[in-house]
Design a protein around this motif. Structure first.
Motif, short mmCIF file in Angstrom:
data_model
loop_
_atom_site.label_atom_id
_atom_site.label_comp_id
_atom_site.label_asym_id
_atom_site.label_seq_id
_atom_site.Cartn_x
_atom_site.Cartn_y
_atom_site.Cartn_z
N LYS A 1 70.20 59.16 31.80
CA LYS A 1 69.60 58.23 30.84
C LYS A 1 70.03 58.69 29.45
O LYS A 1 69.71 59.80 29.02
CB LYS A 1 68.08 58.24 30.97
CG LYS A 1 67.37 57.27 30.02
CD LYS A 1 65.86 57.33 30.20
CE LYS A 1 65.14 56.36 29.27
NZ LYS A 1 63.67 56.44 29.43
N LEU A 2 70.78 57.85 28.76
CA LEU A 2 71.41 58.22 27.50
C LEU A 2 70.77 57.47 26.33
O LEU A 2 70.48 56.27 26.43
CB LEU A 2 72.91 57.92 27.55
CG LEU A 2 73.69 58.57 28.71
CD1 LEU A 2 75.11 58.04 28.76
CD2 LEU A 2 73.68 60.09 28.57
N LYS A 3 70.59 58.18 25.24
CA LYS A 3 70.05 57.57 24.03
C LYS A 3 71.14 56.78 23.32
O LYS A 3 72.25 57.25 23.15
CB LYS A 3 69.50 58.65 23.10
CG LYS A 3 68.36 59.49 23.69
CD LYS A 3 67.96 60.59 22.72
CE LYS A 3 66.89 61.48 23.32
NZ LYS A 3 66.53 62.61 22.41
N GLU A 4 70.80 55.58 22.92
CA GLU A 4 71.69 54.75 22.13
C GLU A 4 71.06 54.49 20.77
O GLU A 4 69.92 54.87 20.51
CB GLU A 4 71.96 53.43 22.86
CG GLU A 4 72.57 53.57 24.24
CD GLU A 4 74.02 54.01 24.21
OE1 GLU A 4 74.61 54.02 23.11
OE2 GLU A 4 74.57 54.34 25.28
N LYS A 5 71.83 53.86 19.89
CA LYS A 5 71.28 53.53 18.57
C LYS A 5 70.05 52.64 18.72
O LYS A 5 69.08 52.76 17.96
CB LYS A 5 72.35 52.84 17.72
CG LYS A 5 73.51 53.74 17.33
CD LYS A 5 74.51 53.01 16.46
CE LYS A 5 75.66 53.93 16.06
NZ LYS A 5 76.65 53.22 15.21
N ILE A 6 70.14 51.74 19.70
CA ILE A 6 68.99 50.89 20.02
C ILE A 6 68.74 50.99 21.52
O ILE A 6 69.55 50.54 22.33
CB ILE A 6 69.24 49.42 19.63
CG1 ILE A 6 69.51 49.30 18.12
CG2 ILE A 6 68.04 48.55 20.01
CD1 ILE A 6 69.83 47.89 17.68
#
Length: 205
Positions: free
Chosen positions: A152-157
């Motif tokens: 699970k990767l963090k994105e800008k949104i």
């Protein structure tokens, strides 16, 4: 030359029963020996069964019709072959989610999916030309274990998800071979172990 037509698995007329189709036409040509045309159609019906979130099963029945027209230079003959196949597939999954707050990585999900597949195809006389594959009888159990790691990767949104590792190990046990083997014969009832793996360190590689 070969032409194939495939119908993906989908509900049959809005019922719980699924229908899928594989079909092909081949023109086999060479200067000497058997040559001719062969067409095959293989429909399959299946019924997905879910027992809560713990067990999924898929019984299926398939029928295969193969027809050929052979010209070996001196004679022509037309014939066909009919076969049916029964199958039962079962699977479940257990998983655990680990928090790994490193850079853009937020969590990793480790899934373990055991699978068992039973396949039965009766013996049938197959006097086929040499450009038509012989389909052997089957009475076998295939068991497999698949491990997956999903990030699970963090994105800008929001977040995105990437299954970056899949490892599958499977083997087949031949029931019919075990029944027909004599005690003094050194017969292998187990197939070689198959291992498949997919590694995706990023969505572009």
């Amino acid at each position: 030359p070969q032409v194939t037509f495939t119908g993906i698995r989908q509900p049959l007329f809005g019922t719980p029963v699924n229908f899928e189709l594989a079909s092909s036409y081949v023109h086999a040509y060479r200067n000497e020996g058997q040559k001719g045309h062969v067409a095959e159609i293989s429909p399959t019906l299946s019924l997905p069964l879910n027992f809560g979130d713990y067990l999924q099963m898929l019984p299926s029945v398939g029928f295969s019709e193969t027809a050929w027209d052979v010209n070996d230079g001196s004679d022509k003959n037309r014939a066909s072959r009919e076969l049916f196949t029964l199958g039962l597939y079962g699977t479940t999954e257990v998983y655990r989610v680990f928090s790994v707050p490193v850079g853009t990585l937020d969590k990793i999900r480790h899934g373990i999916r055991p699978e068992v597949t039973y396949t039965y195809r009766p013996h049938a006389a197959q006097n086929v030309p040499d450009f038509v594959a012989v389909l052997p009888e089957k009475n076998s159990i295939t068991y497999a274990l698949t491990n997956t790691l999903t990030a699970k990767l963090k994105e800008k949104i929001g977040f995105s998800y990437l299954e970056f590792l899949r490892l599958k190990v499977q083997q087949t046990y031949n029931i019919e071979e075990n029944r027909s083997a004599k005690p003094e014969e050194d017969t292998r009832h187990f197939s070689p172990i198959d291992i498949e793996t997919d590694i995706l360190p990023s969505k572009y590689f």
